[in-house]
Design an enzyme around this catalytic site. Structure first.
Site, short mmCIF file in Angstrom:
data_model
loop_
_atom_site.label_atom_id
_atom_site.label_comp_id
_atom_site.label_asym_id
_atom_site.label_seq_id
_atom_site.Cartn_x
_atom_site.Cartn_y
_atom_site.Cartn_z
N ARG A 110 -28.06 35.31 24.76
CA ARG A 110 -27.41 35.20 23.44
C ARG A 110 -28.28 34.36 22.51
NH1 ARG A 110 -20.81 34.67 23.58
NH2 ARG A 110 -20.43 36.02 25.35
N GLU A 129 -17.46 35.06 31.94
CA GLU A 129 -17.23 36.04 30.85
C GLU A 129 -18.57 36.37 30.15
OE1 GLU A 129 -13.82 34.99 28.22
OE2 GLU A 129 -15.23 35.17 26.56
N LYS A 173 -11.38 26.71 33.11
CA LYS A 173 -11.44 27.62 31.95
C LYS A 173 -12.88 27.75 31.46
CE LYS A 173 -10.68 30.37 28.70
NZ LYS A 173 -10.59 30.16 27.31
N ASN A 194 -15.17 31.16 31.23
CA ASN A 194 -15.93 31.65 30.08
C ASN A 194 -17.40 31.87 30.42
OD1 ASN A 194 -13.50 31.33 28.76
ND2 ASN A 194 -14.39 30.40 26.94
N ASN A 225 1.62 23.41 11.47
CA ASN A 225 0.19 23.61 11.24
C ASN A 225 -0.24 22.65 10.14
OD1 ASN A 225 -2.16 25.52 11.81
ND2 ASN A 225 -2.11 25.57 9.58
N VAL A 273 -4.64 32.26 15.16
CA VAL A 273 -4.40 33.41 16.05
C VAL A 273 -3.71 33.02 17.36
CG1 VAL A 273 -5.63 35.08 17.48
CG2 VAL A 273 -6.30 34.76 15.14
N1 LIG Z 1 -9.49 32.89 19.54
C1 LIG Z 1 -9.47 33.15 20.84
O1 LIG Z 1 -9.59 34.29 21.30
C2 LIG Z 1 -9.29 32.02 21.80
C3 LIG Z 1 -9.26 30.69 21.37
N2 LIG Z 1 -9.04 29.70 22.27
C4 LIG Z 1 -8.95 28.31 21.80
O2 LIG Z 1 -7.66 28.11 21.23
C5 LIG Z 1 -7.72 27.18 20.15
C6 LIG Z 1 -7.19 27.84 18.89
O3 LIG Z 1 -7.98 28.97 18.63
P1 LIG Z 1 -7.74 29.89 17.35
O4 LIG Z 1 -6.32 30.27 17.28
O5 LIG Z 1 -8.77 30.95 17.42
O6 LIG Z 1 -7.96 28.91 16.12
P2 LIG Z 1 -9.28 28.18 15.60
O7 LIG Z 1 -10.11 27.73 16.74
O8 LIG Z 1 -9.91 29.03 14.57
O9 LIG Z 1 -8.65 26.88 14.89
C7 LIG Z 1 -7.85 26.99 13.75
C8 LIG Z 1 -6.65 26.09 13.87
O10 LIG Z 1 -7.05 24.72 14.05
C9 LIG Z 1 -6.49 23.91 13.03
N3 LIG Z 1 -7.38 22.81 12.75
C10 LIG Z 1 -8.72 22.87 12.57
N4 LIG Z 1 -9.21 21.63 12.34
C11 LIG Z 1 -8.15 20.79 12.37
C12 LIG Z 1 -8.01 19.39 12.19
N5 LIG Z 1 -9.06 18.61 11.97
N6 LIG Z 1 -6.77 18.87 12.29
C13 LIG Z 1 -5.70 19.64 12.54
N7 LIG Z 1 -5.77 20.98 12.72
C14 LIG Z 1 -6.98 21.54 12.64
C15 LIG Z 1 -6.35 24.86 11.87
O11 LIG Z 1 -5.47 24.34 10.94
P3 LIG Z 1 -5.60 24.78 9.37
O12 LIG Z 1 -4.88 26.07 9.27
O13 LIG Z 1 -4.95 23.67 8.65
O14 LIG Z 1 -7.07 24.90 9.09
C16 LIG Z 1 -5.83 26.09 12.59
O15 LIG Z 1 -4.50 25.95 12.94
C17 LIG Z 1 -9.18 26.77 20.05
O16 LIG Z 1 -9.38 25.60 20.78
C18 LIG Z 1 -9.92 27.92 20.70
O17 LIG Z 1 -11.17 27.53 21.25
C19 LIG Z 1 -8.80 29.94 23.58
C20 LIG Z 1 -8.81 31.22 24.05
C21 LIG Z 1 -9.09 32.35 23.22
O1 LIG Z 2 -11.97 31.57 25.49
C1 LIG Z 2 -12.05 32.73 25.18
C2 LIG Z 2 -11.57 33.81 26.06
O2 LIG Z 2 -11.30 33.37 27.32
C3 LIG Z 2 -12.73 33.12 23.90
O3 LIG Z 2 -12.67 34.45 23.69
C4 LIG Z 2 -14.09 32.54 23.92
O4 LIG Z 2 -14.03 31.35 23.14
C5 LIG Z 2 -15.15 33.36 23.33
O5 LIG Z 2 -16.29 32.59 23.46
P1 LIG Z 2 -17.57 32.79 22.57
O6 LIG Z 2 -17.09 32.76 21.13
O7 LIG Z 2 -18.44 31.64 22.92
O8 LIG Z 2 -18.12 34.13 22.94
#
Ligand SMILES: NC(=O)C1=CN([C@@H]2O[C@H](COP(=O)(O)OP(=O)(O)OC[C@H]3O[C@@H](n4cnc5c(N)ncnc54)[C@H](OP(=O)(O)O)[C@@H]3O)[C@@H](O)[C@H]2O)C=CC1
Ligand SMILES: O=C(CO)[C@H](O)[C@H](O)COP(=O)(O)O
Length: 486
Positions: A294, A197, A190, A194, A37, A17
């Site tokens: 939580r 948040e 950051k 959170n 990826n 995402v």
């Molecule tokens: N989702 C959100 O709202 C937010 C997320 N973040 C942070 O942003 C980052 C990305 O989040 P999000 O997009 O939700 O994705 P995820 O945290 O769900 O991670 C999935 C991604 O990580 C890759 N991945 C997982 N394990 C490995 C590995 N061992 N080696 C290489 N690639 C790996 C996956 O690849 P594959 O497809 O091959 O599995 C995929 O591209 C995270 O650190 C998250 O905490 C920050 C702000 C908001």
């Molecule tokens: O980083 C974020 C926004 O700023 C994510 O939304 C956050 O990881 C959500 O946290 P949790 O899953 O612990 O509620």
């Protein structure tokens, strides 16, 4: 040499995402963007679904690295923790001195410090950038909190500022991205974002419980939140609360909120915030209560046993004037929210001193005004107050102190009413206790010190003279000079 070689200005690794939307954001800002990826199918799908982005998609990491112009700029957006380390380890042998790696995931700041040191040893730049805004923010403009050496930031700062959210400022449009400090400073900020948040959402939940206890339906509460969003509480989380409460479940016809299991998940950033507050001795109990709430919600055995054994009022709030009560809850929510910001920003201030980061708290508040999850009108005031003076705590800022004074009677009425009605309000009550604790001219810690001295000769200091003392409790109870044992 392939036609791809050296043609991309920025590369994004991680096509879930956040990464895919961030890559689209770079492309939308005119940057030729390479994508990669671990699982090729995702890269392929992103490239296919967004032909307008003209991505340079690679199945092989080496090919991805080669597709970047030098010095290479790479943003990692993968699952934080082992995923980040695995990606960095795979990248290091493929990179050359001077290349820049940005980790945009929710990394623990101590990991960022370790990674920065590791990459520096390979003459690589590392920027640990906290990014907030979820899916929409990543695409349309998130709030970005980058940390690393100022020199490293020079290579990527403009690009990050370009794709960040924008707010109107006195000098025109301001980016919601600014250099935060060295090594883990960005990810620390950051993390605290959170933590706030979590607290914000806990307060909102408590406000909703109170409105429900006073007889409002989910739809009526949605109207109240929508109304609140037009005033001092104007914020993204209040706005989306109204949307979530208004949502009806298609299957049952009930409000969606009534069919969602009441067990909150968490990925760790809130817990880290509290752990760091404990490590640094910073009181951040309102944020901690949000994390514990939580945890309690997701403890089915505890809840089942306690529900069966315990009695008390059933959460019905007796209200004579509903409108007045709703206004009280609004004020309690605003005041509690201020406390969470005060605790979080105080934590940042103390950490900056401890870790040697030169963090500008006003700038932090400024880049939280748009793009991120805790964006709120209140942040304008907070940013201005920090810019106007070197505050030890947000609570001493004149406009904040007067706002809290105004909200005080309502806040206390709400805490009292909720307590009598049996509505759990760990956030509201903890925030109010913090307010009373830090403004108290004298706290009960004097008695704590007396007790510690009694059972463990832990010593105490006196209000009327210098030195450290011990009372010979087990003897004649005379007072003697003693060495400070803390
Ligand atoms: N989702 C959100 O709202 C937010 C997320 N973040 C942070 O942003 C980052 C990305 O989040 P999000 O997009 O939700 O994705 P995820 O945290 O769900 O991670 C999935 C991604 O990580 C890759 N991945 C997982 N394990 C490995 C590995 N061992 N080696 C290489 N690639 C790996 C996956 O690849 P594959 O497809 O091959 O599995 C995929 O591209 C995270 O650190 C998250 O905490 C920050 C702000 C908001
Ligand atoms: O980083 C974020 C926004 O700023 C994510 O939304 C956050 O990881 C959500 O946290 P949790 O899953 O612990 O509620």
């Amino acid at each position: 040499m392939s036609e791809k070689t050296g043609s991309a200005q920025i590369g994004v690794i991680g096509m879930a995402v956040m990464g895919s939307n961030l890559a689209r954001n770079f492309a939308n800002h005119g940057y030729r963007t390479a994508i990669y990826n671990r699982t090729w199918a995702k890269t392929e799908a992103v490239a296919k679904d967004h032909p307008e982005a003209n991505f340079i998609a690679s199945e092989d990491l080496g090919e991805f690295v080669d597709s970047l112009e030098k010095p290479r700029r790479i943003v990692i957006m993968v699952k934080a923790g082992a995923g980040t380390d695995a990606t960095i380890d795979a990248l290091i042998p493929l990179l050359e001195p001077g290349d820049i790696v940005v980790d945009g995931g929710n990394a623990f700041f101590q990991d960022t410090r370790r990674r920065e040191e590791k990459l520096r040893a390979h003459d690589l730049h590392f920027v640990g950038a906290g990014i907030s805004g979820g899916e929409t923010g990543a695409l349309e403009g998130p709030s970005i909190m980058p940390g690393g050496s100022p020199h490293s930031y020079e290579y990527v700062g403009k690009m990050l500022e370009d794709i960040s959210a924008k707010v109107d400022g006195p000098n025109g449009e301001e980016p919601c991205c600014t250099y935060i400090g060295t090594d883990g400073a960005g990810h620390f900020v950051k993390m605290v974002h959170n933590g706030i948040e979590y607290a914000d959402m806990q307060f909102i939940g408590e406000a909703y419980d109170l409105l429900k206890g006073a007889g409002l339906s989910a739809a009526e509460a949605a109207d109240v939140f929508a109304q609140w969003n037009t005033g001092d509480l104007d914020s993204y989380l209040i706005e989306i609360t109204s949307e979530v409460l208004r949502q009806t479940d298609a299957e049952t016809g009930k409000p969606l909120v009534d069919v969602i299991v009441d067990a909150a998940g968490m990925k760790g950033t809130g817990t880290w915030t509290v752990q760091e507050a404990l490590n640094l001795g910073v009181p951040a109990a309102a944020i901690a209560e949000a994390v514990f709430a939580r945890a309690a919600s997701s403890s089915p055995e505890l809840r089942k046993a306690a529900e069966a054994a315990l009695t008390g009022p059933d959460g019905v709030v007796e209200v004579e004037d509903r409108a007045a009560f709703v206004e009280d809850v609004r004020q309690a929510l605003w005041a509690s929210k201020v406390i969470a910001y005060a605790q979080g920003l105080h934590l940042i201030k103390v950490a900056a001193k401890d870790y040697g980061w030169d963090i500008d708290v006003a700038a932090v508040a400024r880049i939280w005004r748009a793009g991120c999850i805790i964006r709120a009108k209140l942040l304008d005031r907070i940013a201005n107050e920090y810019a106007a003076g070197n505050l030890e705590t947000l609570l001493e800022a004149p406009s904040i102190a007067s706002g809290l004074a105004e909200s005080n009677p309502a806040w206390r009425r709400v805490v009292a009413k909720a307590t009598l009605a049996g509505v759990p309000i760990p956030g509201f009550s903890s925030a109010l206790s913090y307010y009373d604790l830090v403004r108290a001219p004298r706290t009960n810690a004097a008695l704590t010190q007396g007790l510690r001295d009694f059972f463990g000769s832990h010593t105490y200091r006196r209000v009327d003279k210098e030195g450290t003392f011990h009372t010979v409790w087990s003897g004649d109870r005379s007072e003697v000079n003693a060495e400070d044992t803390h």
